[in-house]
Design a protein around this motif. Sequence first.
Motif, short mmCIF file in Angstrom:
data_model
loop_
_atom_site.label_atom_id
_atom_site.label_comp_id
_atom_site.label_asym_id
_atom_site.label_seq_id
_atom_site.Cartn_x
_atom_site.Cartn_y
_atom_site.Cartn_z
N ALA A 163 0.63 7.46 -9.95
CA ALA A 163 0.22 6.63 -8.94
C ALA A 163 -1.02 7.54 -8.44
CB ALA A 163 0.93 6.22 -7.83
N CYS A 164 -0.98 8.90 -8.37
CA CYS A 164 -1.75 9.73 -8.09
C CYS A 164 -2.71 10.13 -9.00
CB CYS A 164 -1.18 10.91 -7.14
SG CYS A 164 -0.17 10.55 -5.66
N PHE A 170 3.01 14.31 -1.11
CA PHE A 170 3.20 14.01 0.36
C PHE A 170 2.39 13.00 0.92
CE2 PHE A 170 5.55 18.06 0.06
CZ PHE A 170 6.71 17.88 0.70
N ARG A 171 0.87 13.31 0.68
CA ARG A 171 -0.05 12.34 1.11
C ARG A 171 0.06 10.85 0.64
NH1 ARG A 171 -4.37 15.60 4.12
NH2 ARG A 171 -5.67 13.85 4.07
N PHE A 172 0.39 10.67 -0.59
CA PHE A 172 0.78 9.44 -1.00
C PHE A 172 1.94 8.83 -0.48
CE2 PHE A 172 2.71 6.43 -3.95
CZ PHE A 172 1.52 5.34 -4.21
N LEU A 173 3.01 9.70 -0.24
CA LEU A 173 4.23 9.00 0.25
C LEU A 173 3.85 8.58 1.81
CD1 LEU A 173 7.37 8.79 0.30
CD2 LEU A 173 7.53 11.19 1.21
N ARG A 174 3.19 9.39 2.51
CA ARG A 174 2.75 8.81 3.90
C ARG A 174 1.91 7.68 3.70
NH1 ARG A 174 2.24 11.29 8.66
NH2 ARG A 174 2.47 13.52 7.97
N PHE A 175 1.00 7.59 2.98
CA PHE A 175 0.33 6.35 2.75
C PHE A 175 0.98 5.23 2.47
CE2 PHE A 175 -1.96 3.53 -0.19
CZ PHE A 175 -3.12 3.05 0.79
N TYR A 176 1.91 5.43 1.48
CA TYR A 176 2.66 4.26 0.94
C TYR A 176 3.72 3.45 1.86
CZ TYR A 176 5.15 1.44 -2.66
OH TYR A 176 5.49 0.25 -3.27
N LEU A 177 4.26 4.61 2.64
CA LEU A 177 5.31 4.24 3.54
C LEU A 177 4.66 3.37 4.63
CD1 LEU A 177 7.36 7.30 3.86
CD2 LEU A 177 8.42 5.14 2.77
N TRP A 203 -4.52 3.44 -6.23
CA TRP A 203 -6.00 3.57 -6.33
C TRP A 203 -6.58 3.42 -4.80
CZ3 TRP A 203 -9.22 4.17 -10.08
CH2 TRP A 203 -8.58 4.62 -11.49
N GLU A 204 -5.86 2.71 -4.26
CA GLU A 204 -6.09 2.45 -2.47
C GLU A 204 -5.82 3.86 -1.90
OE1 GLU A 204 -3.65 -0.41 -0.48
OE2 GLU A 204 -3.91 -1.94 -2.16
N TRP A 205 -4.92 4.54 -2.16
CA TRP A 205 -4.64 5.70 -1.51
C TRP A 205 -6.00 6.82 -1.99
CZ3 TRP A 205 -4.30 10.32 -4.87
CH2 TRP A 205 -4.11 11.35 -3.90
N TYR A 206 -6.38 6.57 -3.27
CA TYR A 206 -7.18 7.57 -3.59
C TYR A 206 -8.86 7.32 -2.71
CZ TYR A 206 -10.86 9.55 -6.64
OH TYR A 206 -12.10 10.34 -7.22
N ASP A 207 -8.92 6.08 -2.59
CA ASP A 207 -10.28 5.44 -1.92
C ASP A 207 -10.10 6.00 -0.72
OD1 ASP A 207 -11.36 4.31 -4.44
OD2 ASP A 207 -10.63 2.39 -3.77
N ARG A 208 -9.07 5.91 -0.18
CA ARG A 208 -8.92 6.44 1.48
C ARG A 208 -9.27 7.76 1.59
NH1 ARG A 208 -4.52 4.13 5.69
NH2 ARG A 208 -6.08 2.28 4.90
N GLU A 209 -8.53 8.76 0.62
CA GLU A 209 -8.55 10.09 0.73
C GLU A 209 -9.98 10.62 0.25
OE1 GLU A 209 -6.62 12.60 1.34
OE2 GLU A 209 -4.68 11.28 1.38
#
Length: 238
Positions: free
Chosen positions: A130-131, A31-38, A89-95
Motif C-alpha cells: 500500500a505504501c 505508522f503514517r499509513f495506519l493513521r490515515f487508513y483508520l 495512493w490516496e495516502w501518498y498524494d496527501r503526504e
Amino acid sequence: MTTDLQDAAPAARPVVFSDVDETLIRVKSMFRFLRFYLARRGEPDSTYDRLAGELKAMAAVGNPRSEVNRAYYRFFAGEEATRLAAAGWEWYDREEAEPGGLYHPEVRRALAGHAALGQPVVLISGSFFACLEPIAAATNATWAIGTRPLIHRGVLTGSVLLPVIGAAKGRVAHAVAAVRGADLGDSTAYGDHISDLDLLDAVGHPVVVGDDPELTAHADRRGWRRMAVGQPGELEKV
C-alpha cells in the motif's frame, strides 16, 4: 576459433538498494499509513493511539523488530487488498501535499542519478504494498521489496511471509544480485538506522543517511560515506 574476450560472460552490473522509511522518505510509512487508513475508515484518533501504543510497548520490552513488524500486519486482518492499495495512493498524494513533501530530496536525487547511469534501483523495506507501490512508481524504482502480507481470496489474513527487517534486508540484497547477475562489490546501498546494517554491509558502496548514533559510529569506523538530510519523522522506526 573465438577469442577469450568473445567467450567472456557479460560484466556484472551494479545495483542500487535503498531503505525507504526515514532514508528515502522523511516519515515512517507504516505508522503514517495506519493513521490515515483508520481515519479513512471512520475510526477515532484513539484507535490509532491504542494500536500504535501496542507496537511501541512491544518494542520497549525488547521484542525483536521482526515480531513488532508481524504485529503491525495483524491489524489489517480481514481488510481487502484492493481497498488497501487504493488507500495507499490516496495516502501518498496527501503526504506529498504536506509542506516539504514526502521525500528526502538529497536521497531522491542520488537514486535518480544512479538510474540515469542505467543502474537498477531496488527499494527494500519492512513496509508493504500500500505504501511502497506509489513510492516505487514515483521514483522509477525497478523493484520494491517489502514485507508481504498473506492474502486469501483478496483479503489479508493478518500473517506475513517474512518481515523484511534487519538481517532480512541483507539477504534480499544477495538474492536480488543473484537474480540479476549483479556485482554487489560495485553496488550501492542507502540506509538510516542500525537495523539497515546488514543491507549496507552487503555492498561495496554503503551510504549512511542521517545521524543515527549507532550507525554513524559504525560508518566512521569503517570509513563509509555519510549523507546529511533534513529532520527525521516524528515516530520511531519499527
